[in-house]
Design an enzyme around this catalytic site. Sequence first.
Site, short mmCIF file in Angstrom:
data_model
loop_
_atom_site.label_atom_id
_atom_site.label_comp_id
_atom_site.label_asym_id
_atom_site.label_seq_id
_atom_site.Cartn_x
_atom_site.Cartn_y
_atom_site.Cartn_z
N HIS A 153 -22.92 15.17 1.52
CA HIS A 153 -23.11 15.59 0.27
C HIS A 153 -22.14 16.69 0.27
O HIS A 153 -22.07 17.73 1.16
CB HIS A 153 -24.35 16.06 -0.08
CG HIS A 153 -24.42 16.72 -1.61
ND1 HIS A 153 -24.25 16.04 -2.77
CD2 HIS A 153 -24.49 17.97 -1.89
CE1 HIS A 153 -24.16 16.82 -3.66
NE2 HIS A 153 -24.05 18.18 -3.28
N ILE B 205 -2.11 -10.00 -6.29
CA ILE B 205 -0.76 -9.32 -6.09
C ILE B 205 -0.36 -8.92 -7.60
O ILE B 205 0.24 -7.85 -7.62
CB ILE B 205 0.11 -10.34 -5.63
CG1 ILE B 205 -0.22 -10.81 -4.11
CG2 ILE B 205 1.59 -9.86 -5.61
CD1 ILE B 205 0.71 -11.63 -3.39
N VAL C 258 0.94 -16.48 -8.10
CA VAL C 258 -0.06 -17.45 -8.53
C VAL C 258 -0.70 -17.93 -7.24
O VAL C 258 -1.13 -19.22 -7.21
CB VAL C 258 0.48 -18.34 -9.46
CG1 VAL C 258 0.84 -17.95 -10.86
CG2 VAL C 258 1.53 -19.40 -8.57
N GLY D 174 8.48 -22.00 16.48
CA GLY D 174 7.65 -22.77 17.46
C GLY D 174 7.04 -24.14 16.75
O GLY D 174 6.82 -24.32 15.77
N GLY E 124 -3.92 -12.14 -10.39
CA GLY E 124 -4.73 -12.01 -9.24
C GLY E 124 -4.51 -10.61 -8.36
O GLY E 124 -4.13 -9.77 -9.10
N LYS F 219 0.66 -1.25 0.04
CA LYS F 219 0.05 -0.04 0.14
C LYS F 219 0.77 1.24 -0.01
O LYS F 219 0.43 2.38 -0.42
CB LYS F 219 -0.96 -0.06 1.08
CG LYS F 219 -2.43 -0.62 1.01
CD LYS F 219 -2.53 -1.99 0.69
CE LYS F 219 -2.36 -2.61 -0.57
NZ LYS F 219 -2.28 -3.95 -0.47
P1 NAD Z 1 -4.60 -14.86 -6.28
O1 NAD Z 1 -5.33 -16.22 -5.87
O2 NAD Z 1 -5.16 -13.42 -5.98
O3 NAD Z 1 -4.29 -14.77 -7.62
C1 NAD Z 1 -3.60 -15.85 -8.64
C2 NAD Z 1 -3.86 -15.72 -9.98
O4 NAD Z 1 -2.80 -16.57 -10.54
C3 NAD Z 1 -5.05 -16.29 -10.30
O5 NAD Z 1 -5.80 -15.30 -11.13
C4 NAD Z 1 -4.92 -17.65 -10.87
O6 NAD Z 1 -5.77 -17.80 -11.91
C5 NAD Z 1 -3.36 -17.36 -11.54
N1 NAD Z 1 -2.49 -18.35 -11.79
C6 NAD Z 1 -2.62 -19.62 -11.02
N2 NAD Z 1 -1.76 -20.48 -11.71
C7 NAD Z 1 -1.31 -19.90 -12.76
C8 NAD Z 1 -0.29 -20.30 -13.68
N3 NAD Z 1 0.22 -21.34 -13.68
N4 NAD Z 1 -0.32 -19.36 -14.78
C9 NAD Z 1 -0.89 -18.22 -14.91
N5 NAD Z 1 -1.69 -17.94 -13.84
C10 NAD Z 1 -1.91 -18.69 -12.84
O7 NAD Z 1 -3.13 -14.85 -5.37
P2 NAD Z 1 -2.09 -13.94 -5.41
O8 NAD Z 1 -2.11 -12.72 -6.41
O9 NAD Z 1 -0.92 -14.62 -5.53
O10 NAD Z 1 -2.05 -13.31 -3.99
C11 NAD Z 1 -1.85 -14.22 -2.71
C12 NAD Z 1 -2.93 -14.42 -1.82
O11 NAD Z 1 -2.61 -12.97 -1.03
C13 NAD Z 1 -4.34 -14.14 -1.96
O12 NAD Z 1 -5.07 -15.22 -1.59
C14 NAD Z 1 -4.79 -12.78 -1.73
O13 NAD Z 1 -6.04 -12.73 -1.37
C15 NAD Z 1 -3.86 -12.30 -0.82
N6 NAD Z 1 -3.49 -10.78 -0.97
C16 NAD Z 1 -4.55 -10.03 -0.94
C17 NAD Z 1 -4.32 -8.76 -1.14
C18 NAD Z 1 -5.72 -7.72 -0.69
O14 NAD Z 1 -6.48 -8.18 0.28
N7 NAD Z 1 -5.63 -6.51 -1.24
C19 NAD Z 1 -3.11 -8.25 -1.52
C20 NAD Z 1 -2.25 -9.24 -1.89
C21 NAD Z 1 -2.39 -10.54 -1.77
#
Ligand code: NAD
Length: 480
Positions: free
Chosen positions: A458, A198, A284, A122, A196, A58
């Site tokens: 507003h 990240i 991923v 731990g 996704g 962030k």
């Molecule tokens: P994610 O699950 O959000 O996204 C992973 C993405 O990678 C998915 O769209 C998936 O379909 C794709 N994917 C998987 N295997 C693949 C492949 N072999 N080739 C291409 N695409 C592939 O996971 P992330 O972005 O790595 O984040 C990890 C975790 O951290 C998530 O569970 C997320 O909720 C959490 N996170 C949350 C926040 C937030 O709340 N703003 C921010 C960062 C991370």
Amino acid sequence: MSQSYDVVVIGAGPGGYIAAVRAAQLGFKVACVEKWRNPQGELALGGTCLNVGCIPSKALLASSEQFENAAHHLADHGIAVGAPKLDIGKMLARKDAIVSKMTKGIEFLFRKNKITWLKGHGRFAGTGDDVYRIEVSGDGDDKAVQLVEAKHVIIATGSKARHLPGIEVDNELICDNEGALALPEVPKRLGVIGAGVIGLELGSVWRRLGADVTILEALPNFLAATDEAVQKEAKKQFTKQGLKIHLGAKIGAVKTDKKGVHVAWTDEQGDQQTLACDRLIVSVGRVPNTDGLGLDAIGLVVDERGFIPVDQHCRTQAANVWAIGDVVRGPMLAHKAEDEGVMVAELIAGQKPHIDYNCIPWVIYTAPEVAWVGKTEQQLKSEGRAIKTGQFPFAANGRALGMGASDGFVKVIADEATDEVLGVHIVGANASDLIAEAVLAMEFKASAEDIGRVCHPHPSMSEVMREAALAATDKRALNM
Ligand code: NAD
């Protein structure tokens, strides 16, 4: 003689440290085991979220947004500043200072609540008379292995980045979240595997700072978990900003050489492609952390995906052993872990808390932000639920126009007969804050009309929530 505690928490991420604080507030003698070391080699509390996740990302999102505003949007306000110059070292140092302030803040909370920080790894070392024995490796200054006893143990060990077979993450050329938050310079060409949370957040950071970003996503749908209206709008906005997003991509061999990283991939049409980039982020998903926890010593086994099985109250199959956050089922979100931490501490104290997992909000901190709670229109329709929807654009809101944040909308979904709010989906600036109103409404089983009848300030972005709720109730948005 070993120290004994009422509650020992393993892991001091947002789930674990909050569980420890709440348990201490409730009068228990609490210790929390944590082994994290920051890049300076110092032991640090806060886990992934504070050290290499939510908080540093962030900070970089905010800095990169300022840079992009200076480069492209200040002129819209009649402010001419010339081309901004990037000091990436200073930007990263600012991020590190925020992380340090936050992690030191938890040390303060531990002192304030008389929580003992057991420094090291731990692991369960067995059971005794109504107690669990936990061995803590000697990562503290005295290097001594400690054995402690606890009546209750809360496992809050979190998760680590999932890596793909054959793609070695060195956090130099090929990075997971850790390396991607600390690139020493802006890569000219940045590849990202996984569109996704990240991938989109960090892809946005480096694009704003000047990288040419290409994201390869395996699924045929963009942000498949979100409402289809959100998917369409978000993809449109991110593409317009310059993120190159390829869906249905099948990743092949990944090679590195002096020129950078070469990713062989197959596109949706089945054609072979190569992505050449200076750095690659692999985002991923994540896998639960249970390595070396000694679960077998207390008769616990993980499920086929590595999660510790728990009931809806985070009870494991071992009496008085609880597990929360990323190491158990449910979304891998810091605020879900926190809520589970509070719930477990209160259950140990004999209270009767519960979590409505349908009311846990999701946020993606891109620009525009994406946030949602409850179910999507597609999920509800596939369940055969009769629903009505209302959608209102930020473009029709004076505050949004004033802020230069007119992209996106709020969509409210309500039950056709009762008007109960079943889902709220937002693409737009400040969606992360706006969604809290929807979460509260859903926790209180509010109707869309309830939101529509509540006075909203507003001009404010929150009026868009009200208008979308009015539109859902009976198409009576006032400004459309
Ligand atoms: P994610 O699950 O959000 O996204 C992973 C993405 O990678 C998915 O769209 C998936 O379909 C794709 N994917 C998987 N295997 C693949 C492949 N072999 N080739 C291409 N695409 C592939 O996971 P992330 O972005 O790595 O984040 C990890 C975790 O951290 C998530 O569970 C997320 O909720 C959490 N996170 C949350 C926040 C937030 O709340 N703003 C921010 C960062 C991370």
